[in-house]
Design an enzyme around this catalytic site. Structure first.
Site, PDB file in Angstrom:
ATOM      1  N   ASP A  90       0.836  -1.206   0.000  1.00  0.00           N
ATOM      2  CA  ASP A  90       0.000   0.000   0.000  1.00  0.00           C
ATOM      3  C   ASP A  90       0.869   1.254   0.000  1.00  0.00           C
ATOM      4  OD1 ASP A  90      -2.416   1.406   0.051  1.00  0.00           O
ATOM      5  OD2 ASP A  90      -3.285   0.045   1.528  1.00  0.00           O
TER       6      ASP A  90
ATOM      7  N   ASP B 248     -10.409   3.217  -3.329  1.00  0.00           N
ATOM      8  CA  ASP B 248     -11.246   2.063  -2.976  1.00  0.00           C
ATOM      9  C   ASP B 248     -12.686   2.299  -3.442  1.00  0.00           C
ATOM     10  OD1 ASP B 248      -8.879   1.637  -1.710  1.00  0.00           O
ATOM     11  OD2 ASP B 248      -9.689   1.555   0.319  1.00  0.00           O
TER      12      ASP B 248
HETATM   13  C1  GLA Z   1      -6.042   1.321   1.166  1.00  0.00           C
HETATM   14  C2  GLA Z   1      -6.174   0.287   0.065  1.00  0.00           C
HETATM   15  C3  GLA Z   1      -7.218  -0.748   0.442  1.00  0.00           C
HETATM   16  C4  GLA Z   1      -6.872  -1.399   1.760  1.00  0.00           C
HETATM   17  C5  GLA Z   1      -6.710  -0.328   2.809  1.00  0.00           C
HETATM   18  C6  GLA Z   1      -6.196  -0.841   4.131  1.00  0.00           C
HETATM   19  O1  GLA Z   1      -7.162   2.087   1.285  1.00  0.00           O
HETATM   20  O2  GLA Z   1      -6.517   0.912  -1.130  1.00  0.00           O
HETATM   21  O3  GLA Z   1      -7.345  -1.704  -0.569  1.00  0.00           O
HETATM   22  O4  GLA Z   1      -5.710  -2.160   1.624  1.00  0.00           O
HETATM   23  O5  GLA Z   1      -5.776   0.666   2.389  1.00  0.00           O
HETATM   24  O6  GLA Z   1      -6.115   0.215   5.035  1.00  0.00           O
END
Ligand code: GLA
Length: 565
Positions: free
Chosen positions: A171, A236
């Site tokens: 990430d 997301d």
């Molecule tokens: C980000 C990523 C997600 C997930 C979260 C975890 O938002 O895009 O897919 O892994 O972090 O905190």
């Protein structure tokens, strides 16, 4: 060293008649996008050993494993940032207990063994920065600093491989906060992964998650030398929806699904095992109707996106499960050509046709997408996706499984509002033009290649002192250009015929019209010619496009010819 541009003029040999058989070189299958489950969407940072095991068991029991899903990916929340005096990651032994006699609590190898015992594979998660997303925006529970791998790249990725993980998602919350350069950090991580792989002999699939920051499609394919990888192209779709928690009432939205689909389309970067990742699927989660779930699955499949389920696998309805396991849809996603859909028509705002070329010559997956609020007729025209308009093609409705019959030049149907129809069209390929390297120029390049190729392994013929049987080796600091390339399509399919007689995949960069390069993988072909496919934006006016190949390290592939639609 100055770039020695050999700029080989290419003799263009026009295809005399349009038949599928013209695309004759043996297609080399490329690694498909990963399929599996990820913990984040439904469990947020409550993920632990018990939940992971329940999900892994459900993947087997529901038939998802049989359908092709295999990764059980543990996302953020498995580790709260603690390290021991040597800097090794320390996890909560209660959350990750011993699962079999002789095991020690707090050892992540325990859960990996349990996942492997089911015939599945295991994924883990970290951040490219010092801290992770849980530091800056904890979802459930308190924030916890230090949950990233910066400063510990070699140590952490070696640890993941030693634990036995098969997949790692990295990430960008920490990296973003520190204003690091993602192309640099993710290349460093790729090197740490390669290091871990060479020490342990264990492969770690690389999933880059920086939400499209600094356009990863321009630098992520083959980053740091990885043979296959994926990169997120957007944020997301939804924040986690965790049952019986303060965020249990969140809902996924269809708008979010469409937006991530749109942001994930970069067909020029998706080829030969490198994939755009529009996010874990929200299919089967709160907020979407069955029809919207079906559209979601259609869009991910036609994108050739990673199929990572975000829903709780123990709670899937029969309808959701049937969508997730539909063999025709999965086959579209996993097709061995490895290409992405291109929008080939937009008849009016929101009335779109998307087409994904499939490995079988003449075959296309087509989605007729109606984003508007009223039903509308949408037409798939053969010529818009490269098939011969003068030949008939058979059409199958993928979701109903019905063969709709044989049609001349196009197929139209009414698409309900905010819905889609997914089709398999099987017709005849339109014309391809083949560009070959001229014999004389092969000699030129073969000579200079021997000088520049330390071990002489660029081509078997080099070693015997004979001319290569066919093709020109792509070498470092040399540029092999096909000039005057034309296409009737803006985003054209290009078949690259090549040999790679070596035991491992080779790579080369392709620049189109002097633009930023994309890195292409050339898997071994033995001594015969094979072919991989890419899609290129050929926006030069007329037949004025220049496609230039150069190697990243010697030896590169031996390029025979390119064929352009
Ligand atoms: C980000 C990523 C997600 C997930 C979260 C975890 O938002 O895009 O897919 O892994 O972090 O905190």
């Amino acid at each position: 060293m100055a770039m020695l541009s050999l700029a080989l003029a290419a003799a263009s040999v026009a295809a005399s008649s349009a038949t599928n058989a013209q695309i004759a070189a043996k297609q080399i299958a490329v690694p498909p996008p990963p399929m599996g489950w990820s913990s984040w969407n439904s469990f947020s940072n409550t993920i632990d050993s018990q939940i992971t095991l329940e999900q892994a068991n459900a993947m087997v029991k529901t038939g998802l494993q049989k359908a092709g899903y295999r990764y059980i990916n543990i996302d953020e929340g498995w580790w709260l940032g603690q390290r021991d005096a040597e800097g090794n990651i320390v996890v909560d032994p209660k959350a990750w207990p011993a699962l079999a006699p002789g095991e020690k609590a707090g050892d992540m190898a325990n859960i990996v063994r349990a996942i492997h015992a089911l015939g599945l594979q295991a994924g883990i998660y970290t951040d490219a920065g010092r801290d992770g997303c849980g530091t800056f925006s904890p979802d459930l529970g308190p924030g916890y600093p230090g949950e990233g791998s910066e400063g510990h790249y070699d140590q952490d990725f070696l640890q993941f491989a030693k634990w036995g993980f098969d997949y790692v998602k990295v990430d960008w919350c920490g990296g973003n906060n520190e204003k690091l350069d993602p192309a640099i950090q993710y290349a460093e991580i790729a090197r740490a992964i390669a290091n871990a792989e060479s020490i342990t002999g264990h492969r770690l699939y690389y999933s880059i998650c920086n939400w499209g920051v600094n356009s990863p499609w321009t630098w992520a394919p083959n980053i740091g030398g990885v043979a296959a990888d994926i990169w997120r192209t957007s944020g997301d779709i939804v924040a986690p929806i965790v049952a019986n928690s303060k965020n249990s009432s969140r809902a996924a939205s269809f708008k979010g699904v469409l937006s991530n689909f749109d942001q994930g389309i970069h067909p020029e970067a998706q080829h030969t095992g490198f994939y755009n990742d529009p996010d874990m699927m929200v299919l089967g989660m709160q907020g979407l109707t069955d029809a919207q779930n079906r559209v979601h699955m259609s869009l991910w499949a036609i994108s050739g996106a990673p199929l990572l389920i975000g829903a709780d696998l123990t709670e899937l309805t029969g309808a959701t499960l049937a969508m997730l396991t539909n063999p025709d849809v999965i086959a579209v996603d996993q097709d061995s050509l490895g290409l992405q859909a291109v929008k080939v028509a937009e008849f009016a705002k929101g009335l779109e046709v998307w087409a994904k070329p499939l490995a079988k010559p003449g075959a296309r997956a087509v989605v007729l997408l109606n984003r508007t609020d009223s039903a509308a007729s949408i037409s798939a025209d053969w010529s818009s996706f490269g098939l011969l308009a003068s030949s008939s093609a058979t059409v199958k409705d993928v979701w109903s499984g019905k063969d709709l019959g044989s049609f001349n030049s196009s197929y139209s149907t009414s698409v309900p509002p905010r819905d889609a129809v997914m089709l398999l069209v099987d017709g005849r390929e339109g014309d391809y033009k083949t560009y070959k390297i001229e014999r004389l120029e092969i000699t030129q390049v073969a000579k200079s290649s021997r000088a520049g190729d330390a071990d002489g392994s660029g081509n078997p013929a080099d070693r015997s002192g004979k001319q290569p049987a066919t093709g020109v080796p792509v070498l470092k600091d040399h540029q092999l250009s096909f000039n005057h390339v034309g296409s009737r399509m803006r985003v054209a399919r290009v078949e690259i015929a090549y040999t790679n007689p070596g035991p491992t995949t080779r790579f080369a960069e392709l620049r189109v019209n002097g633009q930023i390069a994309t890195r292409i993988a050339f898997p071994p072909t033995g001594s015969t010619i094979g072919a991989v496919w890419i899609q290129s934006v050929l926006d030069g006016v007329g037949a004025n496009n220049v496609l230039s190949f150069s190697a990243i390290c010697d030896p590169g592939p031996v390029i025979d010819s390119i064929s352009v639609e």
